[in-house]
Design a protein around this motif. Structure first.
Motif, PDB file in Angstrom:
ATOM      1  N   SER A 188      -7.373  74.944  64.651  1.00  0.00           N
ATOM      2  CA  SER A 188      -6.891  76.509  64.175  1.00  0.00           C
ATOM      3  C   SER A 188      -7.573  77.114  65.368  1.00  0.00           C
ATOM      4  N   HIS A 189      -8.417  76.891  65.904  1.00  0.00           N
ATOM      5  CA  HIS A 189      -8.737  77.621  66.849  1.00  0.00           C
ATOM      6  C   HIS A 189      -9.487  77.306  67.931  1.00  0.00           C
ATOM      7  N   SER A 190      -9.600  78.453  69.232  1.00  0.00           N
ATOM      8  CA  SER A 190     -10.237  77.095  70.200  1.00  0.00           C
ATOM      9  C   SER A 190     -12.448  76.914  70.449  1.00  0.00           C
ATOM     10  N   GLU A 191     -12.930  75.967  70.922  1.00  0.00           N
ATOM     11  CA  GLU A 191     -13.949  75.819  70.273  1.00  0.00           C
ATOM     12  C   GLU A 191     -14.464  75.597  71.684  1.00  0.00           C
ATOM     13  N   THR A 192     -16.177  76.365  72.326  1.00  0.00           N
ATOM     14  CA  THR A 192     -16.642  76.573  73.559  1.00  0.00           C
ATOM     15  C   THR A 192     -17.436  76.514  73.352  1.00  0.00           C
ATOM     16  N   LEU A 200     -14.597  66.225  67.311  1.00  0.00           N
ATOM     17  CA  LEU A 200     -13.894  67.413  66.523  1.00  0.00           C
ATOM     18  C   LEU A 200     -13.022  66.950  65.663  1.00  0.00           C
ATOM     19  N   LEU A 201     -13.331  68.367  65.481  1.00  0.00           N
ATOM     20  CA  LEU A 201     -12.939  68.559  63.781  1.00  0.00           C
ATOM     21  C   LEU A 201     -11.756  69.793  63.710  1.00  0.00           C
ATOM     22  N   PHE A 202     -10.841  68.592  63.200  1.00  0.00           N
ATOM     23  CA  PHE A 202      -9.022  69.464  63.189  1.00  0.00           C
ATOM     24  C   PHE A 202      -8.859  69.947  61.936  1.00  0.00           C
ATOM     25  N   ASP A 203      -9.433  71.160  61.931  1.00  0.00           N
ATOM     26  CA  ASP A 203      -9.519  71.384  60.439  1.00  0.00           C
ATOM     27  C   ASP A 203      -8.363  71.778  59.595  1.00  0.00           C
ATOM     28  N   TYR A 204      -6.920  72.417  60.311  1.00  0.00           N
ATOM     29  CA  TYR A 204      -5.493  72.815  59.405  1.00  0.00           C
ATOM     30  C   TYR A 204      -4.813  70.808  59.738  1.00  0.00           C
ATOM     31  N   ILE A 205      -4.457  70.534  58.443  1.00  0.00           N
ATOM     32  CA  ILE A 205      -3.684  70.029  58.383  1.00  0.00           C
ATOM     33  C   ILE A 205      -2.593  70.398  58.145  1.00  0.00           C
ATOM     34  N   GLU A 206      -1.773  69.485  58.839  1.00  0.00           N
ATOM     35  CA  GLU A 206      -0.549  69.741  58.385  1.00  0.00           C
ATOM     36  C   GLU A 206       0.913  68.872  57.570  1.00  0.00           C
ATOM     37  N   THR A 207       0.504  67.994  57.763  1.00  0.00           N
ATOM     38  CA  THR A 207       0.871  66.307  57.250  1.00  0.00           C
ATOM     39  C   THR A 207      -0.654  65.230  57.174  1.00  0.00           C
ATOM     40  N   ASN A 214     -10.196  63.089  56.906  1.00  0.00           N
ATOM     41  CA  ASN A 214     -11.004  64.011  56.352  1.00  0.00           C
ATOM     42  C   ASN A 214     -11.294  65.775  56.989  1.00  0.00           C
ATOM     43  N   LYS A 215     -11.464  66.342  57.374  1.00  0.00           N
ATOM     44  CA  LYS A 215     -11.157  67.554  58.064  1.00  0.00           C
ATOM     45  C   LYS A 215     -13.132  68.463  57.643  1.00  0.00           C
ATOM     46  N   HIS A 216     -13.277  67.882  57.543  1.00  0.00           N
ATOM     47  CA  HIS A 216     -14.898  68.034  57.257  1.00  0.00           C
ATOM     48  C   HIS A 216     -15.811  67.380  58.432  1.00  0.00           C
ATOM     49  N   THR A 306      -4.829  71.782  70.186  1.00  0.00           N
ATOM     50  CA  THR A 306      -5.100  71.052  70.774  1.00  0.00           C
ATOM     51  C   THR A 306      -5.491  69.934  68.674  1.00  0.00           C
ATOM     52  N   SER A 307      -4.206  69.130  69.202  1.00  0.00           N
ATOM     53  CA  SER A 307      -4.288  68.094  68.018  1.00  0.00           C
ATOM     54  C   SER A 307      -4.045  66.445  68.148  1.00  0.00           C
TER      55      SER A 307
END
Length: 317
Positions: A188-192, A200-207, A214-216, A306-307
């Protein structure tokens, strides 16, 4: 007359000898101080060589100090990165423990719900059988018996669990079969300031059909043995680059490279696809390369995502 001349000559000789002896030390000192020209040249050359060696030694010492300072800074940065990764892994371990406890609780709820459904099915079958009896055959029952039996059975089946069963039956989970597994998530945001071995922790779950992602922790846990299709896309901002791996149980199973060396504010992305055979309980994640020094910013926003996504395409016994 001859003797007088002899005496005079001896006196002169003594006087000359005395005069010579008195001036001898001064002559020796003059010769020593002046020296030959070659001797002076050698002294000058030695002095110049000494100065050059001193300057070179001093420069070499400064160069070595700068080199070791850079190495020490790199080592300190690496130590800081490892400490951050250790803290993150500890947090992931704690979250995984919580998720496991929740999974056990959900499994208990599912088993309880199955038991309730079985009792309901039995109840309806028996109710249909009772209502189908003729008056003669059911003479021992009055007309209120089926309703009374239904109420008693309902209280016996539900009891204090009526609210719990209602909550489970009326949940928001979409009706799916046990074999349906599919997910699609993104940042949901860029990582610097990314570094090596960074998950990578993909925090927004669409499906997340099957609740296997597990997004955590950023991990997809295979609920069953089978063939899975995965896809992952990474975007990088200007002057950023890196290698990104799809990992199963800490082992790399594929990688892509993203590089954006453009002089303008443009974005570059790469997509990787992998078809993998996973066993039940295998964890699949996306991370930066474990040793390659990735740098820059991972871009994710409204114009690009980034998905990470995947689904099961076949079951294996």
């Amino acid at each position: 007359m001859k003797s007088c001349w002899y005496v005079f000559w001896n006196v002169c000789l003594v006087f000359a000898t005395f005069k010579t002896c008195s001036t001898l030390p001064e002559s020796i000192e003059t010769v020593y101080n002046s020296g030959p020209s070659e001797y002076r040249n050698i002294q000058a050359a030695l002095k110049d060589l000494e100065d050059k060696l001193t300057a070179q030694f001093h420069f070499k010492v400064l160069e070595l100090e700068e080199k070791y300072d850079k190495q020490m800074r790199k080592m300190k940065e690496a130590i800081v990165q490892h400490e951050i990764e250790i803290r993150r892994l500890k947090k992931v371990e704690e979250l995984s423990k919580i998720e496991k406890e929740q999974a056990v609780k959900i499994q208990d709820d599912v088993e309880h719900l199955k038991l309730i459904c079985n009792k309901w099915q039995t109840f309806f079958n028996e109710s249909d059988f009772v209502s189908g009896q003729t008056d003669a055959e059911g003479s021992v029952f009055n007309h209120e018996t089926p309703q009374r039996v239904r109420k008693d059975e309902q209280e016996q089946i539900y009891g204090d669990d009526r609210g719990k069963a209602k909550r489970l039956l009326l949940g928001t989970t979409a009706p799916t079969t046990e074999s349906t597994v599919a997910f699609y998530v993104y940042l949901s945001h860029s990582e610097t300031k990314i570094g090596p071995h960074h998950t990578l922790l993909f925090d927004y779950i669409e499906t997340n059909v099957g609740n296997s992602y597990n997004k955590h922790t950023g991990a997809f846990i295979a609920p069953m043995r089978g063939v899975y299709l995965f896809s992952y896309t990474v975007f990088s901002e200007r002057q950023g680059y890196g290698s990104f791996e799809i990992v199963v149980n800490s082992a790399s199973r594929g990688s892509i490279f993203v590089e954006n060396g453009g002089a303008q504010s443009v974005y570059t992305g790469s997509t990787g696809v992998a078809v993998l055979l996973l066993n039940q309980g295998d964890a699949c994640t996306i991370r930066t390369h474990s040793t390659y020094a990735s740098t820059g910013t991972i871009r994710s926003g409204k114009l690009m995502r980034t998905s990470f996504s995947g689904l099961i395409v076949g079951h294996m016994m």
